[in-house]
Design a protein around this motif. Sequence first.
Motif, PDB file in Angstrom:
ATOM      1  N   VAL A  68       0.841  -1.207   0.000  1.00  0.00           N
ATOM      2  CA  VAL A  68       0.000   0.000   0.000  1.00  0.00           C
ATOM      3  C   VAL A  68       0.872   1.250   0.000  1.00  0.00           C
ATOM      4  CG1 VAL A  68      -1.770   1.294   1.245  1.00  0.00           C
ATOM      5  CG2 VAL A  68      -1.895  -1.204   1.140  1.00  0.00           C
ATOM      6  N   GLY A  69       0.545   2.179  -0.882  1.00  0.00           N
ATOM      7  CA  GLY A  69       1.336   3.396  -1.022  1.00  0.00           C
ATOM      8  C   GLY A  69       2.476   3.269  -2.014  1.00  0.00           C
ATOM      9  N   LYS A  70       2.611   2.082  -2.616  1.00  0.00           N
ATOM     10  CA  LYS A  70       3.676   1.845  -3.588  1.00  0.00           C
ATOM     11  C   LYS A  70       3.071   1.478  -4.946  1.00  0.00           C
ATOM     12  CE  LYS A  70       6.871   0.501   0.061  1.00  0.00           C
ATOM     13  NZ  LYS A  70       7.763  -0.548   0.611  1.00  0.00           N
ATOM     14  N   VAL A  71       3.922   1.206  -5.916  1.00  0.00           N
ATOM     15  CA  VAL A  71       3.475   0.948  -7.290  1.00  0.00           C
ATOM     16  C   VAL A  71       3.942  -0.422  -7.738  1.00  0.00           C
ATOM     17  CG1 VAL A  71       3.632   1.694  -9.696  1.00  0.00           C
ATOM     18  CG2 VAL A  71       3.452   3.405  -7.875  1.00  0.00           C
ATOM     19  N   LEU A  72       3.006  -1.200  -8.302  1.00  0.00           N
ATOM     20  CA  LEU A  72       3.334  -2.478  -8.932  1.00  0.00           C
ATOM     21  C   LEU A  72       3.594  -2.224 -10.408  1.00  0.00           C
ATOM     22  CD1 LEU A  72       0.529  -4.719  -7.383  1.00  0.00           C
ATOM     23  CD2 LEU A  72       2.951  -4.761  -6.770  1.00  0.00           C
ATOM     24  N   GLU A  73       4.759  -2.635 -10.890  1.00  0.00           N
ATOM     25  CA  GLU A  73       5.104  -2.483 -12.296  1.00  0.00           C
ATOM     26  C   GLU A  73       5.235  -3.863 -12.930  1.00  0.00           C
ATOM     27  OE1 GLU A  73       8.640   0.006 -12.292  1.00  0.00           O
ATOM     28  OE2 GLU A  73       7.361   1.706 -12.848  1.00  0.00           O
ATOM     29  N   PHE A  74       4.704  -3.998 -14.141  1.00  0.00           N
ATOM     30  CA  PHE A  74       4.630  -5.287 -14.815  1.00  0.00           C
ATOM     31  C   PHE A  74       5.492  -5.287 -16.067  1.00  0.00           C
ATOM     32  CE2 PHE A  74       0.859  -4.543 -12.363  1.00  0.00           C
ATOM     33  CZ  PHE A  74       0.661  -5.741 -11.702  1.00  0.00           C
ATOM     34  N   GLY A  75       6.307  -6.337 -16.212  1.00  0.00           N
ATOM     35  CA  GLY A  75       7.181  -6.438 -17.370  1.00  0.00           C
ATOM     36  C   GLY A  75       8.608  -6.078 -17.025  1.00  0.00           C
ATOM     37  N   GLU A  86      10.919  -4.789 -18.917  1.00  0.00           N
ATOM     38  CA  GLU A  86      11.519  -3.664 -19.637  1.00  0.00           C
ATOM     39  C   GLU A  86      11.229  -2.315 -18.991  1.00  0.00           C
ATOM     40  OE1 GLU A  86       7.434  -4.362 -20.954  1.00  0.00           O
ATOM     41  OE2 GLU A  86       9.196  -5.641 -20.786  1.00  0.00           O
ATOM     42  N   GLY A  87      10.358  -2.286 -17.979  1.00  0.00           N
ATOM     43  CA  GLY A  87      10.078  -1.036 -17.279  1.00  0.00           C
ATOM     44  C   GLY A  87       9.122  -0.110 -17.996  1.00  0.00           C
ATOM     45  N   THR A  88       8.520  -0.563 -19.079  1.00  0.00           N
ATOM     46  CA  THR A  88       7.573   0.271 -19.815  1.00  0.00           C
ATOM     47  C   THR A  88       6.182  -0.352 -19.850  1.00  0.00           C
ATOM     48  OG1 THR A  88       8.187  -0.765 -21.915  1.00  0.00           O
ATOM     49  CG2 THR A  88       9.375   1.240 -21.272  1.00  0.00           C
ATOM     50  N   GLY A  89       5.999  -1.448 -19.108  1.00  0.00           N
ATOM     51  CA  GLY A  89       4.702  -2.119 -19.083  1.00  0.00           C
ATOM     52  C   GLY A  89       3.716  -1.420 -18.172  1.00  0.00           C
ATOM     53  N   PRO A  90       2.555  -2.022 -17.945  1.00  0.00           N
ATOM     54  CA  PRO A  90       1.532  -1.413 -17.099  1.00  0.00           C
ATOM     55  C   PRO A  90       2.035  -1.183 -15.672  1.00  0.00           C
ATOM     56  CG  PRO A  90       0.672  -3.332 -18.269  1.00  0.00           C
ATOM     57  CD  PRO A  90       2.146  -3.339 -18.454  1.00  0.00           C
ATOM     58  N   ALA A  91       1.406  -0.240 -14.992  1.00  0.00           N
ATOM     59  CA  ALA A  91       1.749   0.038 -13.603  1.00  0.00           C
ATOM     60  C   ALA A  91       0.473   0.355 -12.832  1.00  0.00           C
ATOM     61  CB  ALA A  91       2.730   1.200 -13.503  1.00  0.00           C
ATOM     62  N   VAL A  92       0.402  -0.142 -11.590  1.00  0.00           N
ATOM     63  CA  VAL A  92      -0.774   0.027 -10.743  1.00  0.00           C
ATOM     64  C   VAL A  92      -0.340   0.588  -9.394  1.00  0.00           C
ATOM     65  CG1 VAL A  92      -2.629  -1.187  -9.516  1.00  0.00           C
ATOM     66  CG2 VAL A  92      -2.048  -1.841 -11.867  1.00  0.00           C
ATOM     67  N   SER A  93      -0.946   1.701  -9.015  1.00  0.00           N
ATOM     68  CA  SER A  93      -0.687   2.289  -7.703  1.00  0.00           C
ATOM     69  C   SER A  93      -1.580   1.607  -6.673  1.00  0.00           C
ATOM     70  CB  SER A  93      -0.975   3.794  -7.737  1.00  0.00           C
ATOM     71  OG  SER A  93      -0.832   4.362  -6.451  1.00  0.00           O
ATOM     72  N   VAL A  94      -0.975   1.017  -5.657  1.00  0.00           N
ATOM     73  CA  VAL A  94      -1.730   0.300  -4.631  1.00  0.00           C
ATOM     74  C   VAL A  94      -2.239   1.308  -3.603  1.00  0.00           C
ATOM     75  CG1 VAL A  94      -1.682  -1.539  -2.922  1.00  0.00           C
ATOM     76  CG2 VAL A  94      -0.313  -1.741  -5.010  1.00  0.00           C
ATOM     77  N   ILE A  95      -3.562   1.372  -3.439  1.00  0.00           N
ATOM     78  CA  ILE A  95      -4.135   2.449  -2.625  1.00  0.00           C
ATOM     79  C   ILE A  95      -4.707   1.988  -1.294  1.00  0.00           C
ATOM     80  CG2 ILE A  95      -4.575   3.946  -4.603  1.00  0.00           C
ATOM     81  CD1 ILE A  95      -7.510   3.052  -4.469  1.00  0.00           C
ATOM     82  N   VAL A 119       0.233 -13.495 -18.145  1.00  0.00           N
ATOM     83  CA  VAL A 119       0.653 -14.503 -17.180  1.00  0.00           C
ATOM     84  C   VAL A 119       2.142 -14.774 -17.393  1.00  0.00           C
ATOM     85  CG1 VAL A 119       0.402 -16.922 -16.497  1.00  0.00           C
ATOM     86  CG2 VAL A 119      -1.628 -15.542 -16.990  1.00  0.00           C
ATOM     87  N   GLY A 120       2.891 -14.837 -16.302  1.00  0.00           N
ATOM     88  CA  GLY A 120       4.327 -15.042 -16.376  1.00  0.00           C
ATOM     89  C   GLY A 120       5.120 -13.747 -16.329  1.00  0.00           C
ATOM     90  N   GLN A 121       4.437 -12.627 -16.467  1.00  0.00           N
ATOM     91  CA  GLN A 121       5.103 -11.322 -16.485  1.00  0.00           C
ATOM     92  C   GLN A 121       5.785 -11.033 -15.144  1.00  0.00           C
ATOM     93  OE1 GLN A 121       2.224  -8.239 -17.343  1.00  0.00           O
ATOM     94  NE2 GLN A 121       3.480  -7.459 -18.995  1.00  0.00           N
ATOM     95  N   VAL A 122       6.976 -10.468 -15.208  1.00  0.00           N
ATOM     96  CA  VAL A 122       7.698 -10.067 -14.002  1.00  0.00           C
ATOM     97  C   VAL A 122       6.956  -8.908 -13.329  1.00  0.00           C
ATOM     98  CG1 VAL A 122       9.831  -9.014 -13.147  1.00  0.00           C
ATOM     99  CG2 VAL A 122       9.941 -10.837 -14.849  1.00  0.00           C
ATOM    100  N   VAL A 123       6.924  -8.930 -12.005  1.00  0.00           N
ATOM    101  CA  VAL A 123       6.285  -7.870 -11.226  1.00  0.00           C
ATOM    102  C   VAL A 123       7.325  -7.234 -10.316  1.00  0.00           C
ATOM    103  CG1 VAL A 123       4.418  -7.229  -9.664  1.00  0.00           C
ATOM    104  CG2 VAL A 123       4.137  -9.169 -11.238  1.00  0.00           C
ATOM    105  N   ARG A 124       7.421  -5.909 -10.377  1.00  0.00           N
ATOM    106  CA  ARG A 124       8.317  -5.165  -9.497  1.00  0.00           C
ATOM    107  C   ARG A 124       7.511  -4.230  -8.613  1.00  0.00           C
ATOM    108  NH1 ARG A 124      13.722  -5.169 -10.608  1.00  0.00           N
ATOM    109  NH2 ARG A 124      14.364  -6.294 -12.486  1.00  0.00           N
ATOM    110  N   LEU A 125       8.059  -3.929  -7.451  1.00  0.00           N
ATOM    111  CA  LEU A 125       7.444  -2.995  -6.504  1.00  0.00           C
ATOM    112  C   LEU A 125       8.386  -1.816  -6.304  1.00  0.00           C
ATOM    113  CD1 LEU A 125       5.048  -2.574  -4.444  1.00  0.00           C
ATOM    114  CD2 LEU A 125       6.601  -3.571  -2.734  1.00  0.00           C
ATOM    115  N   ARG A 126       7.867  -0.606  -6.532  1.00  0.00           N
ATOM    116  CA  ARG A 126       8.696   0.574  -6.304  1.00  0.00           C
ATOM    117  C   ARG A 126       7.930   1.609  -5.504  1.00  0.00           C
ATOM    118  NH1 ARG A 126       7.057   4.859  -9.290  1.00  0.00           N
ATOM    119  NH2 ARG A 126       6.022   4.527 -11.317  1.00  0.00           N
ATOM    120  N   ALA A 127       8.659   2.516  -4.912  1.00  0.00           N
ATOM    121  CA  ALA A 127       8.058   3.578  -4.102  1.00  0.00           C
ATOM    122  C   ALA A 127       7.336   4.578  -4.995  1.00  0.00           C
ATOM    123  CB  ALA A 127       9.141   4.268  -3.296  1.00  0.00           C
TER     124      ALA A 127
END
Length: 261
Positions: free
Chosen positions: A187-194, A196-205, A253-261
């Motif tokens: 919560v308060g961070k961003v999930l990034e998919f892919g 390459e760093g240019t895929g979808p991103a979701v802000s966790v609220i 499915v299979g896409q890498v998921v990163r968490l950033r501030a």
Amino acid sequence: MLTSVLSVSLWFETFENSCMGIELGHVSALFRYPIKSMAGERLESAKIGWHGVEGDRRLAFRCLADRGAFPWLTASRLPELLLYQPIGRQDTTGEPLPTHVRTPDGREYGLRDEALVKEIATRHRGDVELMQLSHGIFDEAGVSAIAWGTILSIAREAGHDADVRRFRPNLVIDTQGAQPFEEDRWVGKVLEFGSEGTGPAVSVILRDKRCVMMNLDPDSAEAAAEVMKTVIRMNDNYAGVYGTVVRTGELRVGQVVRLRA
């Protein structure tokens, strides 16, 4: 001198992690639910826009007698809704929406068939109408996610099979740590998919506070109260998180998921 080099190296590593995020794991399952509270559709890939996964919860039955802020008919009111399966696909609206609905006894109705509305109304014992909203009909936010480790832990403690469908998420993330309820820290961070760093991103609220729908077996609609009791005992009735889309793109499915501030 060595201390200075190590300090600079640590600074660059910290900076890189803050920009790129830390790798959580990968997407293990992806779902959309074309009609609110009816059976979902498991996907291998899907576009995600500003209003969540394309075609997700764009349709819902409204209870005509309900004048409150949440008039939608859900499985918490009518458990059998879970047994209705939206089928077919129309793209004329610009989104993948169903053309028909298969009932629990195997009959198929057109999406706008009055016979379908009548059947739902009869089961609900109240008048309903099917509504479509282009921005979706969500409880809290347009995207829901849960960690696979959370599902496994709840199932083990409740004495049930680990059926992800009970939790009705859009995204299931198989994390490296596989710790239960680790989503609380997202919560308060961003999930990034892919990668390459240019895929979808979701802000966790916010965290996902659960309702009795979690108790319902997706194949029978029978209730098992121990599931919700377990989540209350383990994590104050929270399991998973909600988010809003901050970058559109394609989920897979299979896409890498990163968490950033």
